[in-house]
Design an enzyme around this catalytic site. Structure first.
Site, short mmCIF file in Angstrom:
data_model
loop_
_atom_site.label_atom_id
_atom_site.label_comp_id
_atom_site.label_asym_id
_atom_site.label_seq_id
_atom_site.Cartn_x
_atom_site.Cartn_y
_atom_site.Cartn_z
N LYS A 13 -16.23 52.17 19.02
CA LYS A 13 -17.91 51.47 19.06
C LYS A 13 -18.11 50.04 18.14
O LYS A 13 -18.24 49.55 19.00
CB LYS A 13 -19.07 52.45 18.13
CG LYS A 13 -18.59 54.07 18.38
CD LYS A 13 -18.65 54.81 16.71
CE LYS A 13 -18.50 54.83 15.69
NZ LYS A 13 -17.32 55.75 15.76
N ARG A 88 -25.36 59.37 10.86
CA ARG A 88 -24.05 60.77 10.82
C ARG A 88 -23.83 61.38 10.01
O ARG A 88 -22.73 62.25 10.34
CB ARG A 88 -22.69 59.38 10.14
CG ARG A 88 -21.26 59.19 10.79
CD ARG A 88 -20.50 58.78 9.60
NE ARG A 88 -19.13 58.35 10.30
CZ ARG A 88 -18.58 56.60 10.44
NH1 ARG A 88 -19.79 56.07 10.46
NH2 ARG A 88 -17.62 56.52 10.59
N ARG A 122 -5.00 50.66 14.96
CA ARG A 122 -5.47 49.75 15.13
C ARG A 122 -5.30 48.91 13.80
O ARG A 122 -4.70 49.21 12.65
CB ARG A 122 -6.78 50.34 15.27
CG ARG A 122 -7.87 49.30 14.03
CD ARG A 122 -9.37 49.84 14.47
NE ARG A 122 -9.87 50.55 13.44
CZ ARG A 122 -10.76 52.07 12.85
NH1 ARG A 122 -10.97 51.05 13.93
NH2 ARG A 122 -10.19 52.80 12.98
N ARG A 155 -6.41 49.16 7.96
CA ARG A 155 -7.38 49.79 7.27
C ARG A 155 -6.60 51.13 6.10
O ARG A 155 -5.70 51.49 7.08
CB ARG A 155 -8.42 50.32 8.12
CG ARG A 155 -9.65 49.21 7.87
CD ARG A 155 -10.68 49.84 8.83
NE ARG A 155 -11.39 50.84 8.61
CZ ARG A 155 -12.48 51.70 9.17
NH1 ARG A 155 -13.09 50.29 10.49
NH2 ARG A 155 -12.99 53.36 9.46
N ARG A 166 -11.23 62.40 8.60
CA ARG A 166 -12.10 62.02 8.79
C ARG A 166 -12.77 62.64 10.29
O ARG A 166 -14.25 62.87 10.59
CB ARG A 166 -11.69 60.38 9.63
CG ARG A 166 -12.28 58.99 8.18
CD ARG A 166 -11.54 58.02 8.67
NE ARG A 166 -11.92 57.26 9.71
CZ ARG A 166 -11.48 56.00 10.46
NH1 ARG A 166 -10.14 55.79 9.96
NH2 ARG A 166 -12.33 55.75 11.16
P1 AP5 Z 1 -13.07 50.31 17.47
O1 AP5 Z 1 -13.99 49.63 17.81
O2 AP5 Z 1 -12.20 49.85 15.76
O3 AP5 Z 1 -13.12 51.67 16.64
P2 AP5 Z 1 -14.38 52.32 16.38
O4 AP5 Z 1 -15.12 53.37 16.68
O5 AP5 Z 1 -15.28 51.71 15.63
O6 AP5 Z 1 -14.07 53.31 15.36
P3 AP5 Z 1 -13.88 53.65 13.75
O7 AP5 Z 1 -12.61 53.99 12.76
O8 AP5 Z 1 -14.30 51.51 12.70
O9 AP5 Z 1 -15.22 53.45 13.27
P4 AP5 Z 1 -15.34 55.04 12.05
O10 AP5 Z 1 -16.89 55.22 12.38
O11 AP5 Z 1 -14.67 55.62 11.25
O12 AP5 Z 1 -15.56 53.97 10.60
P5 AP5 Z 1 -16.53 53.21 10.70
O13 AP5 Z 1 -15.82 51.52 10.07
O14 AP5 Z 1 -17.72 52.97 10.64
O15 AP5 Z 1 -11.65 50.75 17.96
C1 AP5 Z 1 -10.18 51.39 17.59
C2 AP5 Z 1 -8.98 50.61 18.43
O16 AP5 Z 1 -9.21 51.32 19.21
C3 AP5 Z 1 -8.99 49.66 17.62
O17 AP5 Z 1 -7.54 49.07 17.17
C4 AP5 Z 1 -9.06 49.23 19.40
O18 AP5 Z 1 -8.72 47.98 19.75
C5 AP5 Z 1 -9.02 50.30 19.89
N1 AP5 Z 1 -9.68 50.26 21.39
C6 AP5 Z 1 -10.78 50.20 21.43
N2 AP5 Z 1 -11.63 49.98 22.83
C7 AP5 Z 1 -10.46 50.56 23.37
C8 AP5 Z 1 -10.45 50.58 24.96
N3 AP5 Z 1 -10.73 51.29 25.38
N4 AP5 Z 1 -8.95 51.24 25.56
C9 AP5 Z 1 -8.11 50.83 24.23
N5 AP5 Z 1 -8.08 50.22 23.06
C10 AP5 Z 1 -9.31 50.43 22.81
O19 AP5 Z 1 -16.64 53.80 8.75
C11 AP5 Z 1 -15.92 53.19 7.71
C12 AP5 Z 1 -15.98 54.57 6.94
O20 AP5 Z 1 -16.93 54.27 6.23
C13 AP5 Z 1 -16.31 56.25 7.06
O21 AP5 Z 1 -14.57 56.72 7.80
C14 AP5 Z 1 -17.01 56.22 5.71
O22 AP5 Z 1 -16.54 56.57 4.65
C15 AP5 Z 1 -17.85 55.24 5.17
N6 AP5 Z 1 -19.41 54.99 6.26
C16 AP5 Z 1 -19.43 54.21 7.11
N7 AP5 Z 1 -20.67 54.61 8.40
C17 AP5 Z 1 -21.14 56.08 7.05
C18 AP5 Z 1 -22.79 56.77 7.63
N8 AP5 Z 1 -23.25 55.78 8.07
N9 AP5 Z 1 -22.48 57.45 6.09
C19 AP5 Z 1 -21.09 57.92 4.92
N10 AP5 Z 1 -20.96 57.21 5.43
C20 AP5 Z 1 -20.22 56.39 6.36
#
Ligand code: AP5
Length: 212
Positions: A13, A88, A122, A155, A166
């Site tokens: 994402k 979420r 990542r 991370r 997660r």
């Molecule tokens: P990346 O683009 O980083 O993936 P992502 O979907 O953004 O993954 P996240 O882990 O950041 O999402 P998340 O939803 O768990 O974490 P968030 O930061 O929102 O890509 C991943 C990897 O794959 C990278 O290395 C990239 O290079 C590679 N890649 C991407 N596309 C590719 C492709 N097509 N081919 C090959 N490789 C590829 O949240 C973190 C924490 O914050 C949560 O766990 C929670 O505790 C808290 N939080 C955040 N939002 C909320 C909410 N709304 N409510 C409650 N808690 C929340």
């Protein structure tokens, strides 16, 4: 256009949101990035969020909804925005619909095997948030961000114990949003199984879905 990006942790994402927000000239609003910034600055919200994030749980709804509501009031959201990682939970989605109208929801999908590989490989820049991967997107100098020279690190929540939690939390609390937005008729599913060299295919499909 007001857009929500859905999809499992690690589906990409953040990667797609950065590209799409440049194309549509609307801000990417990542609650994960906002929490990581708050943790870095040791704010009250940051300290509270850290307890949940490091263990792979969700930050409580009242905290998360509050920061998003404030963020959406900013001027740069007047012509639209892209929410990455929010909502979420059903409670967050209900709160969002009370605040503002959402035009489209893109749900990115990939197999669990691919997702685990993306998460465990990542690395991100501590200063500017640029996303890398140990095999596919490697900084020119090991551990140093190409864009800003910041430190590239893993991370805490990308370590195996947190990743499992997660993914469980996603299935229980976030996956129900697929049905929630399908019923509203605004959800489009995007195949994100492509390798990184073909990431443009994901972006092209996302653009088609947004512009139909
Ligand atoms: P990346 O683009 O980083 O993936 P992502 O979907 O953004 O993954 P996240 O882990 O950041 O999402 P998340 O939803 O768990 O974490 P968030 O930061 O929102 O890509 C991943 C990897 O794959 C990278 O290395 C990239 O290079 C590679 N890649 C991407 N596309 C590719 C492709 N097509 N081919 C090959 N490789 C590829 O949240 C973190 C924490 O914050 C949560 O766990 C929670 O505790 C808290 N939080 C955040 N939002 C909320 C909410 N709304 N409510 C409650 N808690 C929340």
């Amino acid at each position: 256009m007001n857009i929500v990006l859905l999809g499992s942790p690690g589906v990409g994402k953040g990667t797609y949101a950065k590209k799409l927000s440049e194309i549509y000239k609307i801000p990417q609003i990542s609650t994960g990035d906002m929490f990581r910034e708050a943790i870095k600055n040791k704010t009250k919200i940051g300290l509270k969020a850290k307890e949940y994030i490091d263990k792979g749980g969700l930050v409580p709804d009242n905290v998360t909804i509050g920061i998003v509501e404030e963020r959406l009031k900013k001027d740069d959201c007047k012509n639209g925005f892209m929410l990455d990682g929010f909502p979420r939970t059903i409670a967050q989605a209900d709160a969002l619909s009370d605040i503002i109208n959402i035009d489209k929801v893109l749900d990115f999908t990939a197999s669990e095997e691919i997702i685990i590989d993306r998460l465990s490989g990542r690395r991100i820049c501590k200063s500017c948030g640029t996303i890398y991967h140990i095999r596919n997107i490697i900084p020119k100098v090991k551990g140093v961000c190409d864009k800003c020279g910041g430190k590239v690190y893993q991370r805490e929540d990308d370590k195996p114990e947190s990743v499992k939690k997660r993914l469980d939390v996603y299935k229980k609390q976030t996956e129900p949003l697929i049905e929630y937005y399908t019923k509203k008729g605004i959800l489009r599913s995007i195949n994100a199984d492509w390798p990184i060299e073909q990431v443009d295919n994901v972006i092209a499909d996302a653009r088609k879905a947004l512009e139909e």
